[in-house]
Design an enzyme around this catalytic site. Structure first.
Site, PDB file in Angstrom:
ATOM      1  N   SER A 136       0.832  -1.201   0.000  1.00 39.61           N
ATOM      2  CA  SER A 136       0.000   0.000   0.000  1.00 39.61           C
ATOM      3  C   SER A 136       0.861   1.243   0.000  1.00 39.61           C
ATOM      4  O   SER A 136       1.998   1.230   0.487  1.00 39.61           O
ATOM      5  CB  SER A 136      -0.908   0.025   1.235  1.00 39.61           C
ATOM      6  OG  SER A 136      -0.156   0.359   2.398  1.00 39.61           O
ATOM      7  N   ASP A 137       0.326   2.334  -0.556  1.00 33.73           N
ATOM      8  CA  ASP A 137       0.932   3.624  -0.261  1.00 33.73           C
ATOM      9  C   ASP A 137       0.743   3.859   1.232  1.00 33.73           C
ATOM     10  O   ASP A 137      -0.138   3.270   1.866  1.00 33.73           O
ATOM     11  CB  ASP A 137       0.288   4.730  -1.094  1.00 33.73           C
ATOM     12  CG  ASP A 137       1.223   5.919  -1.284  1.00 33.73           C
ATOM     13  OD1 ASP A 137       2.158   6.072  -0.491  1.00 33.73           O
ATOM     14  OD2 ASP A 137       1.001   6.699  -2.233  1.00 33.73           O
ATOM     15  N   TRP A 138       1.552   4.720   1.802  1.00 34.97           N
ATOM     16  CA  TRP A 138       1.601   4.873   3.259  1.00 34.97           C
ATOM     17  C   TRP A 138       0.285   5.471   3.785  1.00 34.97           C
ATOM     18  O   TRP A 138      -0.017   6.636   3.551  1.00 34.97           O
ATOM     19  CB  TRP A 138       2.797   5.726   3.634  1.00 34.97           C
ATOM     20  CG  TRP A 138       4.039   4.941   3.921  1.00 34.97           C
ATOM     21  CD1 TRP A 138       4.838   5.068   5.013  1.00 34.97           C
ATOM     22  CD2 TRP A 138       4.631   3.896   3.145  1.00 34.97           C
ATOM     23  NE1 TRP A 138       5.888   4.164   4.971  1.00 34.97           N
ATOM     24  CE2 TRP A 138       5.783   3.435   3.834  1.00 34.97           C
ATOM     25  CE3 TRP A 138       4.290   3.276   1.940  1.00 34.97           C
ATOM     26  CZ2 TRP A 138       6.591   2.403   3.354  1.00 34.97           C
ATOM     27  CZ3 TRP A 138       5.100   2.242   1.454  1.00 34.97           C
ATOM     28  CH2 TRP A 138       6.223   1.825   2.169  1.00 34.97           C
TER      29      TRP A 138
END
Length: 668
Positions: A219-221
């Site tokens: 995932s993106d953060w």
């Protein structure tokens, strides 16, 4: 031990734990089994290491890499960054970025390659391959349709499937086939009302089912909203560390909304990464790294205009030169946000000092046109006061562009116009000395400026990393023949037909495939400099096109000749148009390209292999790529607006789709 054997020895707690990070940039491990965590690093232009004295190599930004149109330069950027990853104990680089530059105002355009999926996929793919071949994992991002920063964590992108497949996903597919990356990073936004982190169609059906991707999805953060839903959709690693994932997975297993098989599948993909050998740093040489940054930067410089052959600079043509602009002494090497890299100042080349070194017989004077604490209306008075004899110089070089804060994560630009005070200076320079060169630095397209357009010579440099200073000095002095080409259109103004930011809930891509040059081919009056444009100090001639059918498609060959007096490289671009089609299509689309180096006077035969992939389009009713029978126009170009050769390809396949076959297939 093999992954499945290790998996069989892990507890549920351990399996769920490795599905999220332990810290911001560190994965979890399995201590009981001796499996260490992995360190990941922000990218994609180098290792973002905050440690004092880390002195990581700052490669050219992805926008500059796109302007090289060079697979070799992209691969070199990847292997160079890999050496820094090894030295600083990083096992994965969070990049490259290859979102399509739909919106010229997107703040992260400097992190992305192009407005075209073929160029984006080839350049990002070869950069990622350079890293992967050195044992460093990569993470292609941001998957998908994350072409803006405004509302990026809230908005739902509404786009039809054909446009999604042809424009926004095709580059990812191409890069995955080239590099076989360790991971793909999902985007923050929603796609058709479903978070990308929970979008099964995106992460499983397309990414793994259609493309055969074998790596993990990270995932993106902070992009995950519910851990169990994300895992079920095909996301494997939630970053940064979030204990909610373990709880969510256990609850979903208990209530029957998730199976143990789904947990094992995600955990096995993360294990593949955790078990990947850590490559050692051997014979790391910071000076070699710096020279590699220069080598890539050299290929990214775009000569947009060179009237009266003002360039290159030689001591025979010019004895006294005036250089002005902050970027001549403090070059713009990178944008801001998670992609920013911090090399030591001694490794950042100064364009001014490099020019003086390369042109010892030329008097080069410098002054800063931007005085501190003076209002804009006093700028020109200051300019004249500081350098009263500007009209007496043989040549004036103006280094300027956007502020680094304009190219930044979390923000979109308000405009791509140059600032007002810069416009004032540009106008007065051209008024007092017609021999002037504008050296622009920006992380994306700059809109046409009435003042900048007065310059007889214009050079585009991008945030081109720590080696940009020497690269631009070599190009201006003629030691380097420019070979960069624009990877995005430079328009006259911002398009008015786009839904740029949406309303915070949704954003509609109503323009469909009319993105970048596909739009501007229909509106050429809105172009300042076209996609694929870039001049050289030499002249290239295209001749003798020959189209031949083979068992698997066609070959198109032609002769390319360097008809000038200087060695150089030309980017030849192959576009395909379908003038009579059952669906709307662009005038032409980039399908292939090649960068060809020729010595002065040399000729080479350039050959492209054309297949169905170059002719097809995605039919959403059939859920497949199809080719229609009929005539296709094949263009060999020096830019999207500079057609050098054109041939007609007649496609006739009894099994191919015609209008009637399409209708029958949909009815059936």
């Amino acid at each position: 031990m093999q992954v499945q054997e290790i998996l069989s020895q892990m507890t549920l707690e351990e399996k769920a734990t490795i599905l999220t990070g332990s810290q911001s940039l560190i994965t979890a491990g399995v201590p009981r089994l001796g499996i260490a965590p992995k360190n990941v690093a922000d990218g994609p232009h180098g290792v973002r290491d905050y440690t004092p004295g880390s002195n990581c190599t700052n490669l050219p930004s992805m926008c500059a890499l796109g302007a090289t149109w060079s697979r070799e330069a992209a691969y070199l950027a990847g292997t160079t960054i890999a050496e820094d990853c090894k030295k600083h104990d990083k096992q994965m680089l969070l990049g490259p970025g290859l979102n399509i530059k739909r919106n010229a105002l997107c703040g992260r355009n400097f992190e992305y390659v192009s407005e075209d999926p073929v160029l984006s996929g080839e350049i990002a793919g070869h950069m990622a391959k350079g890293l992967e071949d050195e044992g460093i994992g990569t993470s292609l991002k941001h998957f998908a349709v994350n072409s803006q920063e405004t509302y990026r964590t809230e908005t739902s992108v509404e786009v039809d499937e054909r446009t999604l497949r042809e424009i926004y996903l095709r580059g990812f597919e191409r890069a995955i086939k080239i590099a076989n990356p360790q991971s793909v990073m999902c985007a923050y936004n929603k796609l058709s009302s479903i978070w990308c982190s929970e979008n099964r169609m995106l992460l499983t059906e397309i990414l793994r089912g259609d493309w055969g991707f074998k790596g993990l999805v990270v995932s993106d953060w902070g992009a995950v909203h519910q851990g169990a839903k994300a895992v079920k959709a095909g996301l494997d690693l939630r970053m940064p560390g979030n204990p909610d994932t373990v709880r969510d997975v256990k609850e979903a297993l208990a209530n029957g909304t998730m199976t143990m098989e789904e947990v094992d599948t995600a955990a096995s993909r993360v294990l593949e990464f955790l078990l990947r050998p850590v490559p050692a740093s051997v014979d790391y040489d910071r000076n070699v790294q710096h020279e590699n940054a220069r080598r890539v930067a050299r290929e990214s410089i775009c000569l947009l205009r060179n009237d009266r052959e003002l360039l290159p600079i030689t001591s025979k043509k010019y004895r006294r030169i005036c250089v002005t602009g902050e970027y001549a002494v403090r070059p713009y090497i990178n944008g801001q946000g998670s992609a920013q890299v911090f090399p030591d100042p001694e490794y950042v080349d100064s364009p001014l000092e490099c020019l003086r070194k390369l042109l010892p017989d030329v008097q080069i004077d410098y002054f800063d046109y931007l005085p501190r604490h003076k209002p804009d209306n006093m700028l020109w008075h200051y300019f004249r006061e500081k350098m009263p004899g500007i009209e007496d110089y043989d040549l004036v070089l103006v280094f300027t562009g956007v502020s680094p804060s304009d190219d930044s994560e979390e923000f979109d630009r308000g405009s791509n116009q140059l600032a007002g005070y810069i416009e004032d200076v540009l106008r007065n320079v051209t008024y007092h000395n017609p021999n002037c060169v504008l050296v622009l630095s920006s992380g994306c397209s700059t809109f046409k400026s009435p003042k900048a357009d007065l310059f007889p010579a214009i050079v585009q440099t991008w945030p081109s990393g720590e080696g940009m200073g020497m690269a631009i000095a070599e190009m201006l002095s003629g030691r380097l023949n420019p070979s960069g080409k624009l990877s995005e259109t430079f328009p006259t103004q911002m398009r008015t037909d786009l839904d740029l930011n949406g309303d915070g809930l949704k954003q509609e891509y109503t323009e469909k495939w009319r993105v970048g040059y596909r739009y501007y081919d229909l509106h050429p009056e809105e172009i300042w400099f076209p996609f694929g444009h870039g001049l050289s100090y030499t002249r290239f001639e295209y001749a003798n096109p020959v189209l031949e059918q083979t068992k698997v498609g066609w070959t198109l060959s032609f002769d390319l000749t360097n008809a000038g007096g200087m060695d150089g490289a030309e980017v030849v671009q192959l576009y395909v148009g379908d003038p009579v089609s059952t669906v709307s299509k662009p005038v032409k689309e980039l399908k292939q390209f090649e960068k060809v180096f020729l010595k002065a006077g040399e000729s080479k035969k350039v050959t492209f292999n054309i297949t169905d992939e170059d002719l097809n389009y995605f039919n959403p009713m059939l859920h497949k790529w199809v080719v229609e029978n009929g005539a296709y126009d094949i263009y060999i170009c020096a830019s999207s607006r500079d057609v050098r050769l054109k041939v007609r390809l007649d496609y006739c396949d009894p099994g191919c789709y015609s209008m009637q076959k399409l209708e029958d297939a949909m009815i059936g």
